[in-house]
Enzyme design. Structure first.
Site, mmCIF file in Angstrom:
data_model
loop_
_atom_site.group_PDB
_atom_site.id
_atom_site.type_symbol
_atom_site.label_atom_id
_atom_site.label_comp_id
_atom_site.label_asym_id
_atom_site.label_seq_id
_atom_site.Cartn_x
_atom_site.Cartn_y
_atom_site.Cartn_z
ATOM 1 N N ASN A 7 0.876 -1.165 0.000
ATOM 2 C CA ASN A 7 0.000 0.000 0.000
ATOM 3 C C ASN A 7 0.918 1.222 0.000
ATOM 4 O O ASN A 7 1.544 1.533 1.013
ATOM 5 C CB ASN A 7 -0.923 0.007 1.220
ATOM 6 C CG ASN A 7 -1.846 1.203 1.240
ATOM 7 O OD1 ASN A 7 -1.481 2.309 0.874
ATOM 8 N ND2 ASN A 7 -3.075 0.995 1.703
ATOM 9 N N GLU A 34 -3.954 1.886 -2.949
ATOM 10 C CA GLU A 34 -4.080 3.322 -2.672
ATOM 11 C C GLU A 34 -3.201 4.146 -3.614
ATOM 12 O O GLU A 34 -2.436 4.991 -3.169
ATOM 13 C CB GLU A 34 -3.769 3.629 -1.207
ATOM 14 C CG GLU A 34 -4.961 3.477 -0.289
ATOM 15 C CD GLU A 34 -4.833 4.249 0.999
ATOM 16 O OE1 GLU A 34 -5.461 5.327 1.105
ATOM 17 O OE2 GLU A 34 -4.120 3.786 1.903
ATOM 18 N N TYR A 112 -7.680 -4.019 -2.236
ATOM 19 C CA TYR A 112 -7.634 -2.984 -1.210
ATOM 20 C C TYR A 112 -8.975 -3.018 -0.492
ATOM 21 O O TYR A 112 -9.957 -2.434 -0.929
ATOM 22 C CB TYR A 112 -7.362 -1.610 -1.818
ATOM 23 C CG TYR A 112 -7.361 -0.491 -0.805
ATOM 24 C CD1 TYR A 112 -6.737 -0.649 0.434
ATOM 25 C CD2 TYR A 112 -7.991 0.718 -1.069
ATOM 26 C CE1 TYR A 112 -6.741 0.364 1.368
ATOM 27 C CE2 TYR A 112 -8.001 1.743 -0.141
ATOM 28 C CZ TYR A 112 -7.375 1.573 1.073
ATOM 29 O OH TYR A 112 -7.376 2.573 2.008
ATOM 30 N N ASP A 154 -3.866 -4.990 0.899
ATOM 31 C CA ASP A 154 -4.161 -4.395 2.196
ATOM 32 C C ASP A 154 -5.566 -4.842 2.585
ATOM 33 O O ASP A 154 -6.552 -4.361 2.032
ATOM 34 C CB ASP A 154 -4.068 -2.871 2.086
ATOM 35 C CG ASP A 154 -4.436 -2.159 3.376
ATOM 36 O OD1 ASP A 154 -4.778 -2.838 4.368
ATOM 37 O OD2 ASP A 154 -4.399 -0.917 3.400
ATOM 38 N N ASN A 156 -6.848 -4.563 5.660
ATOM 39 C CA ASN A 156 -7.401 -3.754 6.741
ATOM 40 C C ASN A 156 -8.038 -4.604 7.833
ATOM 41 O O ASN A 156 -9.023 -4.199 8.460
ATOM 42 C CB ASN A 156 -8.409 -2.737 6.190
ATOM 43 C CG ASN A 156 -7.736 -1.430 5.800
ATOM 44 O OD1 ASN A 156 -6.938 -0.884 6.552
ATOM 45 N ND2 ASN A 156 -8.041 -0.939 4.614
ATOM 46 N N ASP A 254 2.716 4.675 5.029
ATOM 47 C CA ASP A 254 2.563 4.125 6.383
ATOM 48 C C ASP A 254 2.575 2.595 6.378
ATOM 49 O O ASP A 254 2.548 1.967 7.433
ATOM 50 C CB ASP A 254 1.315 4.647 7.076
ATOM 51 C CG ASP A 254 0.073 4.684 6.196
ATOM 52 O OD1 ASP A 254 0.175 4.337 5.000
ATOM 53 O OD2 ASP A 254 -0.998 5.062 6.690
#
Length: 262
Positions: A7, A34, A112, A154, A156, A254
């Site tokens: 990401n 992203e 994502y 990702d 999450n 990040d």
């Protein structure tokens, strides 16, 4: 064969980091999330000059996924709709979160997953509904083809407590609530395995750290970026690592890249 997921939190902002990383790592397929840019504004040329074929599915300022591949991909599709149909996909493809293609006989699925914002919100409900469609999407590939799958991105979601630096109040925290974990486990019950956990059972190894409060410096992270593999491909995996070096750079993403090798 090396497949990485990262990401990048804006491909245009992180372009120098990604280029330098690809120059020093022998990556066959890079799945990025992203990207935050519409397709016509994606900075293709620098990556094509490195020898990559680019497959892009983006939108302005938010979301966006892409695959960089050393060889042309086969059977590339974007979004849920081409696989599950319009009625099941509903309006989920308005957000650009899913892209897939075949590399050397392996279907790479780059995801994502929605963040969900906070438990109990409309965005949280959207995330849970999105995960249900994802299960149907992956089921189509598993039932209709004999290809091995590498599903990465990702997610999450931190699946286990040891994937979080501090698991206190996890039931009420986005990315670790029971319903999110159950939804992901339901998908993994299709026969998918976590490549990273093949090689380490230890906690304290993360792929995302909040920019705030010195999250990275204090290793207050979460492991939310994953590679999930079908059984035969899982057996072929010889390593799966998190490269934290890019997270040490000035103005980094990040997230850190996660690499699986077969």
């Amino acid at each position: 064969m090396k497949v990485a997921t990262w990401n990048v939190n804006s491909i245009r902002t992180r372009q120098p980091h990604v280029i330098d990383w690809l120059k020093t790592n022998n990556i066959d397929v890079l799945c990025v999330q992203e990207t935050k840019v519409i397709d016509q504004d994606f900075p293709k040329t620098p990556f094509e000059e490195l020898g990559y074929h680019l497959y892009i599915y983006g939108q302005k300022a938010y979301n966006g996924v892409a695959i960089f591949s050393r060889q042309p991909l086969e059977d590339v599709t974007m979004g849920f709709t081409p696989i599950v149909g319009e009625s099941l996909a509903e309006d989920f493809d308005e957000q650009k979160r899913v892209i897939t293609g075949i590399f050397q006989g392996v279907r790479i699925v780059n995801l994502y997953v929605p963040n969900g914002s906070a438990v109990g919100t409309e965005k949280y409900d959207y995330k849970l509904r999105w995960l249900k469609v994802l299960k149907q999407y992956l089921t189509q590939f598993l039932e209709k083809s004999k290809q091995e799958l590498c599903i990465c991105g990702d997610f999450n979601i931190a699946l286990e407590d040891k994937d979080i630096y501090n698991s206190k109040s996890k039931e009420d925290h986005i990315m670790s609530s029971p319903l999110e974990r159950e939804s992901l486990k339901d998908i993994l019950d299709l026969g998918l395995k976590d490549a990273f956990r093949k090689f380490t059972s230890e906690g304290g190894q993360f792929s995302w750290w909040d920019y705030r409060s010195g999250g990275f410096q204090r290793n207050r992270g979460w492991r939310i970026d994953h590679h999930y593999l079908t059984p035969k491909l899982y057996e072929k995996a010889i390593s799966c690592t998190i490269d934290i070096e890019p997270r040490k750079l000035t103005q980094p993403s990040d997230h850190a890249p996660v690499i699986v090798e077969f």
